[in-house]
Design a protein around this motif. Structure first.
Motif, short mmCIF file in Angstrom:
data_model
loop_
_atom_site.label_atom_id
_atom_site.label_comp_id
_atom_site.label_asym_id
_atom_site.label_seq_id
_atom_site.Cartn_x
_atom_site.Cartn_y
_atom_site.Cartn_z
N LEU A 44 50.64 57.95 35.15
CA LEU A 44 49.46 57.83 34.30
C LEU A 44 49.81 57.35 32.89
O LEU A 44 49.04 56.61 32.27
CB LEU A 44 48.70 59.15 34.25
CG LEU A 44 48.01 59.54 35.56
CD1 LEU A 44 47.41 60.94 35.46
CD2 LEU A 44 46.95 58.52 35.94
N THR A 47 49.99 53.62 33.25
CA THR A 47 48.85 52.89 33.82
C THR A 47 47.51 53.18 33.15
O THR A 47 46.60 52.37 33.25
CB THR A 47 48.70 53.18 35.33
OG1 THR A 47 48.48 54.57 35.51
CG2 THR A 47 49.92 52.71 36.10
N ASP A 48 47.37 54.32 32.50
CA ASP A 48 46.09 54.71 31.91
C ASP A 48 46.25 54.89 30.39
O ASP A 48 46.84 55.88 29.94
CB ASP A 48 45.60 56.02 32.54
CG ASP A 48 44.25 56.47 32.04
OD1 ASP A 48 43.67 55.81 31.14
OD2 ASP A 48 43.76 57.50 32.54
N PHE A 51 45.13 58.32 29.01
CA PHE A 51 45.70 59.56 29.55
C PHE A 51 46.35 60.37 28.43
O PHE A 51 47.09 59.83 27.60
CB PHE A 51 46.74 59.26 30.63
CG PHE A 51 47.46 60.47 31.14
CD1 PHE A 51 46.80 61.44 31.88
CD2 PHE A 51 48.80 60.66 30.86
CE1 PHE A 51 47.46 62.57 32.34
CE2 PHE A 51 49.48 61.78 31.32
CZ PHE A 51 48.80 62.73 32.06
#
Length: 152
Positions: A44, A47-48, A51
């Motif tokens: 995360l 990728t986020d 987050f």
């Protein structure tokens, strides 16, 4: 040749070793669970962009800072996946050593000792890298250092 009957002392040692193997399997399960959470955090973090990990407390205590570092990957995989593989291996050997189908009463003891020595060594190196190179500590990683010491 007839087998020698078990004495009370042999049975007591066998019971203690079986209990120890169950505890090793239990701590391996804890280590595997924390490793899964670290893998989730690593994924995360990369990728986020929104987050925010629960262990990102300050600059000095930040799992995401550790996950962003180049030290968080070895051989193309996050360190947490290598840890997961290690804990699953140790837990499997411990459970196999506990089973009645084990090859010998001390089956797996050497593998467990070597594995836990290696885990403590890797933990020592990673703790040093975290403190001196990344300058941020991951609380989940630190919990694995404790799990490795307990397993040893």
């Amino acid at each position: 040749m007839p087998s020698r009957p078990k004495t009370a002392r042999t049975f007591e040692n066998d019971s203690k070793s079986r209990l120890l193997l169950v505890l090793v399997a239990l701590f391996s399960l804890i280590g595997a669970s924390v490793s899964l959470e670290l893998t989730r955090i690593h994924y995360l973090t990369h990728t986020d962009p929104y987050f925010q990990s629960i262990c990102s407390v300050t600059k000095a205590i930040d799992c995401q800072e550790v996950a962003r570092s180049s030290y968080s990957v070895f051989g193309g995989l996050p360190i947490s996946i290598w840890a997961l593989i290690g804990y699953l291996f140790v837990g499997t050997v411990a459970l196999w050593g506990h089973s009645s189908k084990r090859l010998a009463p001390t089956f797996g003891a050497g593998l467990l000792v070597c594995s836990t020595i290696g885990a403590v060594g890797v933990s020592t190196v990673l703790a040093w890298i975290s403190a001196t190179r990344i300058e941020s500590v991951c609380l989940f990683c630190a919990s694995l250092y404790v799990v490795n010491l307990v397993l040893f």
